[in-house]
Write an enzyme that holds these catalytic residues in place. Structure first.
Site, PDB file in Angstrom:
ATOM      1  N   TYR A  52       0.980  -1.039  -0.007  1.00 44.23           N
ATOM      2  CA  TYR A  52       0.024   0.054  -0.120  1.00 44.23           C
ATOM      3  C   TYR A  52       0.933   1.320  -0.139  1.00 44.23           C
ATOM      4  O   TYR A  52       1.613   1.534   1.037  1.00 44.23           O
ATOM      5  CB  TYR A  52      -0.950   0.094   1.182  1.00 44.23           C
ATOM      6  CG  TYR A  52      -2.003  -1.065   1.156  1.00 44.23           C
ATOM      7  CD1 TYR A  52      -2.105  -1.772   0.059  1.00 44.23           C
ATOM      8  CD2 TYR A  52      -2.610  -1.305   2.217  1.00 44.23           C
ATOM      9  CE1 TYR A  52      -3.289  -2.850  -0.034  1.00 44.23           C
ATOM     10  CE2 TYR A  52      -3.691  -2.591   1.949  1.00 44.23           C
ATOM     11  CZ  TYR A  52      -3.984  -3.047   1.052  1.00 44.23           C
ATOM     12  OH  TYR A  52      -4.869  -4.036   1.223  1.00 44.23           O
ATOM     13  N   SER A 150      -5.481 -14.141   1.827  1.00 43.79           N
ATOM     14  CA  SER A 150      -6.491 -13.253   1.189  1.00 43.79           C
ATOM     15  C   SER A 150      -6.704 -13.634  -0.223  1.00 43.79           C
ATOM     16  O   SER A 150      -5.860 -14.210  -0.572  1.00 43.79           O
ATOM     17  CB  SER A 150      -5.794 -11.708   1.345  1.00 43.79           C
ATOM     18  OG  SER A 150      -6.637 -10.931   0.747  1.00 43.79           O
ATOM     19  N   TRP A 217     -13.240  -6.859   1.874  1.00 44.78           N
ATOM     20  CA  TRP A 217     -12.779  -5.699   1.343  1.00 44.78           C
ATOM     21  C   TRP A 217     -13.402  -5.058   0.400  1.00 44.78           C
ATOM     22  O   TRP A 217     -14.320  -5.515  -0.427  1.00 44.78           O
ATOM     23  CB  TRP A 217     -11.167  -6.043   0.985  1.00 44.78           C
ATOM     24  CG  TRP A 217     -10.729  -6.701  -0.103  1.00 44.78           C
ATOM     25  CD1 TRP A 217     -10.289  -8.190   0.039  1.00 44.78           C
ATOM     26  CD2 TRP A 217     -10.778  -6.460  -1.500  1.00 44.78           C
ATOM     27  NE1 TRP A 217      -9.990  -8.575  -1.045  1.00 44.78           N
ATOM     28  CE2 TRP A 217     -10.225  -7.670  -2.174  1.00 44.78           C
ATOM     29  CE3 TRP A 217     -10.991  -5.294  -2.388  1.00 44.78           C
ATOM     30  CZ2 TRP A 217     -10.099  -7.919  -3.707  1.00 44.78           C
ATOM     31  CZ3 TRP A 217     -10.921  -5.639  -3.736  1.00 44.78           C
ATOM     32  CH2 TRP A 217     -10.258  -6.667  -4.500  1.00 44.78           C
ATOM     33  N   SER A 218     -13.184  -3.711  -0.001  1.00 43.23           N
ATOM     34  CA  SER A 218     -13.877  -2.877  -0.816  1.00 43.23           C
ATOM     35  C   SER A 218     -15.436  -2.951  -0.537  1.00 43.23           C
ATOM     36  O   SER A 218     -16.101  -3.396  -1.637  1.00 43.23           O
ATOM     37  CB  SER A 218     -13.591  -3.066  -2.415  1.00 43.23           C
ATOM     38  OG  SER A 218     -12.136  -2.663  -2.407  1.00 43.23           O
ATOM     39  N   GLY A 223     -17.089  -2.914  -8.880  1.00 42.94           N
ATOM     40  CA  GLY A 223     -15.962  -3.751  -9.653  1.00 42.94           C
ATOM     41  C   GLY A 223     -14.879  -3.684  -9.048  1.00 42.94           C
ATOM     42  O   GLY A 223     -14.498  -3.682  -7.713  1.00 42.94           O
ATOM     43  N   PHE A 225     -12.090  -1.423  -8.156  1.00 38.51           N
ATOM     44  CA  PHE A 225     -11.742  -0.196  -8.138  1.00 38.51           C
ATOM     45  C   PHE A 225     -12.134   1.082  -8.991  1.00 38.51           C
ATOM     46  O   PHE A 225     -11.622   1.582  -9.536  1.00 38.51           O
ATOM     47  CB  PHE A 225     -10.345   0.172  -7.792  1.00 38.51           C
ATOM     48  CG  PHE A 225      -9.632  -0.875  -6.941  1.00 38.51           C
ATOM     49  CD1 PHE A 225     -10.178  -0.947  -5.250  1.00 38.51           C
ATOM     50  CD2 PHE A 225      -8.603  -1.669  -7.155  1.00 38.51           C
ATOM     51  CE1 PHE A 225      -9.467  -1.589  -4.394  1.00 38.51           C
ATOM     52  CE2 PHE A 225      -8.018  -2.490  -6.411  1.00 38.51           C
ATOM     53  CZ  PHE A 225      -8.407  -2.391  -5.017  1.00 38.51           C
TER      54      PHE A 225
HETATM   55  N1  LIG Z   1      -6.860  -8.101   0.322  1.00 38.43           N
HETATM   56  C1  LIG Z   1      -6.922  -7.580  -0.828  1.00 38.43           C
HETATM   57  O1  LIG Z   1      -6.732  -7.790  -1.893  1.00 38.43           O
HETATM   58  C2  LIG Z   1      -7.376  -6.036  -0.885  1.00 38.43           C
HETATM   59  C3  LIG Z   1      -7.880  -5.337  -1.951  1.00 38.43           C
HETATM   60  C4  LIG Z   1      -8.281  -4.014  -1.703  1.00 38.43           C
HETATM   61  C5  LIG Z   1      -8.560  -3.462  -0.736  1.00 38.43           C
HETATM   62  N2  LIG Z   1      -7.836  -3.977   0.592  1.00 38.43           N
HETATM   63  C6  LIG Z   1      -8.339  -3.595   1.967  1.00 38.43           C
HETATM   64  O2  LIG Z   1      -9.563  -3.064   2.049  1.00 38.43           O
HETATM   65  C7  LIG Z   1      -9.510  -1.714   2.423  1.00 38.43           C
HETATM   66  C8  LIG Z   1     -11.147  -1.016   1.612  1.00 38.43           C
HETATM   67  O3  LIG Z   1     -10.927  -1.004   0.411  1.00 38.43           O
HETATM   68  P1  LIG Z   1     -11.485   0.196  -0.365  1.00 38.43           P
HETATM   69  O4  LIG Z   1     -10.827   1.342  -0.264  1.00 38.43           O
HETATM   70  O5  LIG Z   1     -11.376  -0.072  -1.874  1.00 38.43           O
HETATM   71  O6  LIG Z   1     -12.925   0.175   0.212  1.00 38.43           O
HETATM   72  P2  LIG Z   1     -14.243   1.244   0.057  1.00 38.43           P
HETATM   73  O7  LIG Z   1     -14.516   1.423   1.387  1.00 38.43           O
HETATM   74  O8  LIG Z   1     -15.137   0.191  -0.464  1.00 38.43           O
HETATM   75  O9  LIG Z   1     -13.703   2.226  -0.978  1.00 38.43           O
HETATM   76  C9  LIG Z   1     -13.199   3.507  -0.363  1.00 38.43           C
HETATM   77  C10 LIG Z   1     -13.369   4.462  -1.278  1.00 38.43           C
HETATM   78  O10 LIG Z   1     -14.454   4.743  -1.464  1.00 38.43           O
HETATM   79  C11 LIG Z   1     -15.068   6.197  -1.365  1.00 38.43           C
HETATM   80  N3  LIG Z   1     -16.271   6.380  -0.789  1.00 38.43           N
HETATM   81  C12 LIG Z   1     -16.528   5.632   0.468  1.00 38.43           C
HETATM   82  N4  LIG Z   1     -17.950   6.160   0.631  1.00 38.43           N
HETATM   83  C13 LIG Z   1     -18.151   7.020  -0.172  1.00 38.43           C
HETATM   84  C14 LIG Z   1     -19.292   7.829  -0.538  1.00 38.43           C
HETATM   85  N5  LIG Z   1     -20.552   7.688   0.338  1.00 38.43           N
HETATM   86  N6  LIG Z   1     -19.274   8.932  -1.430  1.00 38.43           N
HETATM   87  C15 LIG Z   1     -18.022   8.861  -2.122  1.00 38.43           C
HETATM   88  N7  LIG Z   1     -16.956   8.314  -1.879  1.00 38.43           N
HETATM   89  C16 LIG Z   1     -17.090   7.449  -1.131  1.00 38.43           C
HETATM   90  C17 LIG Z   1     -13.747   6.769  -0.435  1.00 38.43           C
HETATM   91  O11 LIG Z   1     -13.508   8.120  -0.482  1.00 38.43           O
HETATM   92  P3  LIG Z   1     -13.263   8.955   0.794  1.00 38.43           P
HETATM   93  O12 LIG Z   1     -11.817   8.644   1.318  1.00 38.43           O
HETATM   94  O13 LIG Z   1     -13.239  10.306   0.210  1.00 38.43           O
HETATM   95  O14 LIG Z   1     -14.373   8.782   1.901  1.00 38.43           O
HETATM   96  C18 LIG Z   1     -12.544   5.695  -0.886  1.00 38.43           C
HETATM   97  O15 LIG Z   1     -11.932   6.634  -1.826  1.00 38.43           O
HETATM   98  C19 LIG Z   1      -8.509  -1.111   1.921  1.00 38.43           C
HETATM   99  O16 LIG Z   1      -8.205  -0.046   2.889  1.00 38.43           O
HETATM  100  C20 LIG Z   1      -7.578  -2.362   2.315  1.00 38.43           C
HETATM  101  O17 LIG Z   1      -7.174  -2.423   3.605  1.00 38.43           O
HETATM  102  C21 LIG Z   1      -7.694  -5.345   0.446  1.00 38.43           C
END
Ligand SMILES: NC(=O)c1ccc[n+]([C@@H]2O[C@H](COP(=O)([O-])OP(=O)(O)OC[C@H]3O[C@@H](n4cnc5c(N)ncnc54)[C@H](OP(=O)(O)O)[C@@H]3O)[C@@H](O)[C@H]2O)c1
Length: 308
Positions: A52, A150, A217-218, A223, A225
């Site tokens: 990250y 994972s 996650w996500s 999709g 990202f």
């Molecule tokens: N194991 C794996 O392969 C893997 C892969 C990907 C991620 N991860 C983990 O999972 C965590 C979460 O992943 P993610 O960041 O993709 O998840 P997410 O929480 O689905 O997406 C976060 C993104 O969405 C935006 N967002 C959330 N709510 C919103 C809303 N109501 N309106 C507008 N934008 C909004 C956020 O913007 P703001 O920041 O402005 O709120 C941020 O850019 C990561 O931090 C990581 O720790 C693991």
């Protein structure tokens, strides 16, 4: 905040995790505020990975929060290794890479130990004997308490388990109301529709049977990202349904999307990726909401799925 006892560990964790993948867009002060907000909501689990921000997220986290020994003990810190990003991206579960990556993670986080180390994405060239050796060294040296994987399917975990003596505690997988391969096939068994295609290898049932906690996650991404689904035209009806049901429980759409994931009795955790304190608070409200079966299935259907 609902806490869960993580099976086969001494960990008691919030069912919401603060993911740290995006914190390298923030200042140290903003990261400190975000972490304090998470802690104030009862979130005690923080998810990292060595890739990250190319390692920057771990460095910024430790600089921002100042991990004194007393404070460190209050946190459950997880990181991941196994993805290498050099001239090209590839996967590496060799003993050497796992050991070197973990040392580098500990250095960046400025801590003596990780509560949890996950193998980030399956390495098809894995030699499980090497993983076993690496895990044993990391555990006996006190550098890592617990291990997990994972994006892994049941047989990949079984292969590791044949050699690794430490239990596999977690499997972190993409799962949200707009990304449901984990459950689709189980809802539409043996039908000639796309939903019946087994993309996830029955991983949900396997993890429940083997007491492996799933970390979703996500939780809001369309999709891989493509941005949060809330404002996407494809998901207008879904967003309205989440708002309607959320209102009943005092949740906004963010909280309702979290509540939908956590309503599943598999005792999952949700890994949030937001960088905004107010969204951590909104999401946190979805932690222990008793959404009814009818509401849950209706939301699933409104996301475009069939209830046969
Ligand atoms: N194991 C794996 O392969 C893997 C892969 C990907 C991620 N991860 C983990 O999972 C965590 C979460 O992943 P993610 O960041 O993709 O998840 P997410 O929480 O689905 O997406 C976060 C993104 O969405 C935006 N967002 C959330 N709510 C919103 C809303 N109501 N309106 C507008 N934008 C909004 C956020 O913007 P703001 O920041 O402005 O709120 C941020 O850019 C990561 O931090 C990581 O720790 C693991």
């Amino acid at each position: 905040m609902k806490n869960i006892a993580i099976p086969n560990t001494e960990l008691t964790s919030s069912n919401i995790i603060m993911g740290c993948m995006r914190i390298n867009t923030l200042s140290l002060k903003e990261i400190d505020t975000l972490v304090k907000t998470a802690l104030d909501q009862g979130i005690n689990f923080f998810d990292h990975a060595n890739v990250y921000g190319g390692g920057e997220c771990e460095t910024l986290f430790s600089k921002a929060v100042g991990l004194t020994p007393a404070f460190r003990e209050k946190l459950i810190i997880q990181s991941k290794c196994g993805i290498r990003k050099e001239e090209t991206v590839y996967y590496d579960f060799s003993k050497e890479n796992i050991l070197e990556s973990t040392d580098a993670i500990l250095h960046r986080l400025n801590t003596d130990y990780l509560d949890v180390l996950l193998l980030h994405r399956p390495d098809t060239l894995v030699e499980p004997e090497e993983v076993a050796e690496a895990f044993e060294i990391l555990h006996t040296s006190g550098k890592v308490k617990y291990f997990g994987v994972s994006n892994s399917n049941p047989n990949q975990i079984e292969l590791l388990k044949k050699y690794v003596s430490r239990p596999i505690i977690f499997n972190q997988l993409q799962y949200s109301v707009v990304h449901t391969p984990l459950i689709d096939q189980g809802i539409a068994v043996n039908m000639a529709i796309d939903q019946s295609v087994d993309r996830a290898g029955q991983t949900l049932d396997y993890c429940r049977l083997n007491e492996i906690t799933i970390q979703a996650w996500s939780p809001f991404q369309k999709g891989f990202f493509e941005g949060p689904f809330f404002q996407h035209p494809e998901y207008g009806d879904l967003t309205n349904a989440l708002m309607k049901y959320g209102e009943k429980y005092g949740l906004d759409v963010t909280g309702a999307a979290v509540a939908w994931i956590l309503r599943h009795p598999a005792n999952m955790q949700v890994v949030l990726g937001t960088t905004k304190p107010e969204r951590i608070i909104a999401a946190g409200k979805g932690s222990g909401v008793p959404m009814s079966r009818q509401e849950w299935y209706n939301i699933y259907q409104t996301a475009g799925n069939m209830i046969p």
